[in-house]
Design a protein around this motif. Sequence first.
Motif, short mmCIF file in Angstrom:
data_model
loop_
_atom_site.label_atom_id
_atom_site.label_comp_id
_atom_site.label_asym_id
_atom_site.label_seq_id
_atom_site.Cartn_x
_atom_site.Cartn_y
_atom_site.Cartn_z
N ILE A 40 45.82 24.06 -12.17
CA ILE A 40 44.80 25.00 -11.72
C ILE A 40 43.50 24.27 -11.42
O ILE A 40 42.83 24.54 -10.41
CB ILE A 40 44.58 26.12 -12.77
N PHE A 41 43.13 23.32 -12.27
CA PHE A 41 41.92 22.53 -12.06
C PHE A 41 41.97 21.76 -10.75
O PHE A 41 41.01 21.76 -9.97
CB PHE A 41 41.72 21.56 -13.23
N GLY A 42 43.09 21.12 -10.48
CA GLY A 42 43.18 20.26 -9.31
C GLY A 42 43.34 21.00 -8.00
O GLY A 42 42.83 20.57 -6.97
N VAL A 43 44.03 22.12 -8.02
CA VAL A 43 44.34 22.80 -6.77
C VAL A 43 43.34 23.91 -6.45
O VAL A 43 42.74 23.93 -5.38
CB VAL A 43 45.78 23.36 -6.82
N PHE A 44 43.16 24.83 -7.38
CA PHE A 44 42.33 26.00 -7.09
C PHE A 44 40.93 25.93 -7.68
O PHE A 44 40.02 26.59 -7.19
CB PHE A 44 43.01 27.27 -7.64
#
Length: 97
Positions: A40-44
Motif C-alpha cells: 500500500i505504501f509503495g503503490v497507492f
Amino acid sequence: MWTYYRDVTLYTLAITLLTSFASAAMYDTIIDRLFNGVLIFGVFGTGLGVLAFNYFQKAQYYMYHNLGFTRLHLIMRTWYINLIIAILLIGIIAIVQ
C-alpha cells in the motif's frame, strides 16, 4: 525539496497505517500484514499523500515553484524514492519469509 518529501511521506505513512490496521484482520501472519502495508505504501500511498498535501498545504507549491521545482518534478521524485524503499522492504520481507 526534502521538506516536500517529508511532508508527503508523513501523510503517506498515516494513510498506510490506517489502511493496514483496517485490513489486518484479513491476514493470518504478521509477515503478510507487513507485506500488505509495504505494498500500500509503495503503490497507492504516495498518490494519496500528494492528494493530502494538495488539500492541506497547497499554497506551498508557490514556494517550490519560486525555488525552481515543478509540481510534476516534486511528485515524481517523491514517488520514485518511496517506490525504491518499498521494493527494498518487500525484498527483505521475501527473504525473511
